[in-house]
Enzyme design. Structure first.
Site, PDB file in Angstrom:
ATOM      1  N   HIS A   1       4.670  -3.911   3.159  1.00 49.48           N
ATOM      2  CA  HIS A   1       3.293  -3.547   2.806  1.00 49.48           C
ATOM      3  C   HIS A   1       2.586  -2.932   4.234  1.00 49.48           C
ATOM      4  O   HIS A   1       2.588  -3.901   5.301  1.00 49.48           O
ATOM      5  CB  HIS A   1       2.371  -4.600   2.508  1.00 49.48           C
ATOM      6  CG  HIS A   1       1.119  -4.260   2.094  1.00 49.48           C
ATOM      7  ND1 HIS A   1       0.118  -5.217   2.251  1.00 49.48           N
ATOM      8  CD2 HIS A   1       0.321  -3.124   1.488  1.00 49.48           C
ATOM      9  CE1 HIS A   1      -1.182  -4.542   1.917  1.00 49.48           C
ATOM     10  NE2 HIS A   1      -0.703  -3.530   1.292  1.00 49.48           N
TER      11      HIS A   1
ATOM     12  N   GLU B   1       5.705   0.584   2.000  1.00 45.33           N
ATOM     13  CA  GLU B   1       4.324   1.087   1.215  1.00 45.33           C
ATOM     14  C   GLU B   1       3.471   1.336   2.063  1.00 45.33           C
ATOM     15  O   GLU B   1       3.095   0.790   3.028  1.00 45.33           O
ATOM     16  CB  GLU B   1       4.050  -0.218   0.479  1.00 45.33           C
ATOM     17  CG  GLU B   1       2.900   0.078  -0.566  1.00 45.33           C
ATOM     18  CD  GLU B   1       1.724   0.011   0.185  1.00 45.33           C
ATOM     19  OE1 GLU B   1       0.798   0.877  -0.370  1.00 45.33           O
ATOM     20  OE2 GLU B   1       1.221  -0.538   1.050  1.00 45.33           O
TER      21      GLU B   1
ATOM     22  N   ASP C   1      -0.123   4.490   3.053  1.00 44.23           N
ATOM     23  CA  ASP C   1      -1.125   5.229   2.291  1.00 44.23           C
ATOM     24  C   ASP C   1      -1.241   6.463   3.159  1.00 44.23           C
ATOM     25  O   ASP C   1      -0.861   6.535   4.369  1.00 44.23           O
ATOM     26  CB  ASP C   1      -2.574   4.237   2.597  1.00 44.23           C
ATOM     27  CG  ASP C   1      -2.374   2.823   1.948  1.00 44.23           C
ATOM     28  OD1 ASP C   1      -2.496   2.772   0.771  1.00 44.23           O
ATOM     29  OD2 ASP C   1      -2.116   1.854   2.605  1.00 44.23           O
TER      30      ASP C   1
ATOM     31  N   HIS D   1      -5.028   3.705   5.618  1.00 44.05           N
ATOM     32  CA  HIS D   1      -5.664   2.930   4.408  1.00 44.05           C
ATOM     33  C   HIS D   1      -6.931   3.312   4.496  1.00 44.05           C
ATOM     34  O   HIS D   1      -7.428   3.878   3.358  1.00 44.05           O
ATOM     35  CB  HIS D   1      -5.308   1.623   4.668  1.00 44.05           C
ATOM     36  CG  HIS D   1      -5.845   1.073   3.239  1.00 44.05           C
ATOM     37  ND1 HIS D   1      -6.844   0.305   3.452  1.00 44.05           N
ATOM     38  CD2 HIS D   1      -5.108   0.674   2.200  1.00 44.05           C
ATOM     39  CE1 HIS D   1      -7.422  -0.205   2.175  1.00 44.05           C
ATOM     40  NE2 HIS D   1      -6.315   0.076   1.475  1.00 44.05           N
TER      41      HIS D   1
END
Length: 312
Positions: free
Chosen positions: A51, A78, A80, A93
């Site tokens: 993450h 993972e 963004d 993010h």
């Protein structure tokens, strides 16, 4: 995705979950809406993703984090993305840079060159409260294309963060598709967004050739229909559901729900999985993708699988 995914489900989910244990579950067995699984999921399960690169132990979304995840043998990241002032996608993010860097202001108000001058390790603290990665050369903001080039053997699950109604939101899906195509990464990138409109935009641009995750709305619809015995009326569009383990005290990890998703060929995944026991339990129920803040725990879990295979 512990901090970023504040699910927009309403209280009807809680009611639906309670009803689901009592009524109409057998109707879900009639489901015939299975879809084709994209090549992104061709490798053996489970996929263990870091993450934001593994934000518990390294500055999030930096090379420091991604290198650490690779060193621990994880399958992917993972991440963004947000659009910059000069219309490039950066791996980031928040809407602003204040929380994680020594800068301030919106990502969209900075160019890539300006963002790269910031220290993305500035606010990171270790378990002792120290700042071991301040001014580190690998604690810098990366563009999405840099991420693809630096880690050609890793799966990347990327979330389009810009609001659909913003200018950045209207541009980001096209920029994402271009980056994936330019780097021959169609089979190793999964694109998703909280927003149904963004997923629809990207699906149209990519002609459905790239794996796409579910919006909050689609997950909510599927969960409610399953738990009210209407699973046979559900027609999934997304290739995967990525969910928290519970919402407002309502568990989302029932074995029946996970099995139903697998029956539809909607790949089940969960985020915020930061214990080996939880990883073991979810994998045993049929979960494919586990997203963790702790690459070290992901490595330990993979080791238990290897040990079990040897014993068997």
């Amino acid at each position: 995705m512990t901090n970023k995914k504040r699910w927009a489900f309403n209280l009807s989910i809680a009611s639906a979950s309670l009803l689901g244990s009592l009524f109409f579950i057998n109707k879900n067995k009639e489901t015939t809406n299975a879809k084709t699984i994209p090549k992104f999921f061709d490798s053996p399960a489970p996929y263990i993703f870091a993450h934001r690169g593994g934000m518990a132990v390294r500055p999030e979304q930096t090379q420091l984090a991604f290198d650490n995840a690779v060193a621990h043998g994880l399958d992917g990241f993972e991440t963004d993305v947000r659009l910059t002032k000069d219309e490039q996608l950066v791996v980031f993010h928040d809407a602003t840079v204040d929380r994680t860097t020594n800068g301030s202001g919106k990502v969209s108000e900075h160019t890539v060159s300006e963002l790269k001058r910031l220290d993305a390790g500035y606010h990171f603290t270790d378990i002792n409260g120290d700042h071991p990665y301040r001014n580190h050369e690998k604690a810098k903001i990366l563009t999405f294309e840099e991420l693809l080039n630096m880690y050609p053997n890793m799966y990347i699950n990327v979330d389009l963060k810009d609001e659909p109604s913003s200018y950045e939101g209207t541009v980001a899906p096209q920029k994402m598709n271009e980056a994936i195509m330019n780097n021959n990464a169609t089979q190793r990138v999964l694109v998703t967004s909280f927003h149904k409109q963004q997923n629809e935009r990207f699906r149209k641009i990519s002609n459905g050739d790239i794996a796409i995750g579910a919006s909050q709305q689609e997950v909510a619809e599927g969960f409610i229909k399953f738990n009210t015995g209407l699973g046979n009326t559900y027609h999934p569009v997304a290739d995967t559901f990525q969910m928290p383990t519970s919402f407002k005290g309502v568990p989302l990890t029932s074995k029946r729900f996970i099995q139903w998703l697998n029956l539809l060929n909607v790949v089940p995944g969960f985020y915020g999985i930061n214990s080996i026991d939880m990883m073991t339990d979810l994998y045993a129920k049929g979960v494919h993708t586990l997203v963790t803040d702790r690459p070290d725990l992901g490595k330990q879990f993979k080791a238990t699988l290897s040990t079990n295979d040897t014993i068997d």
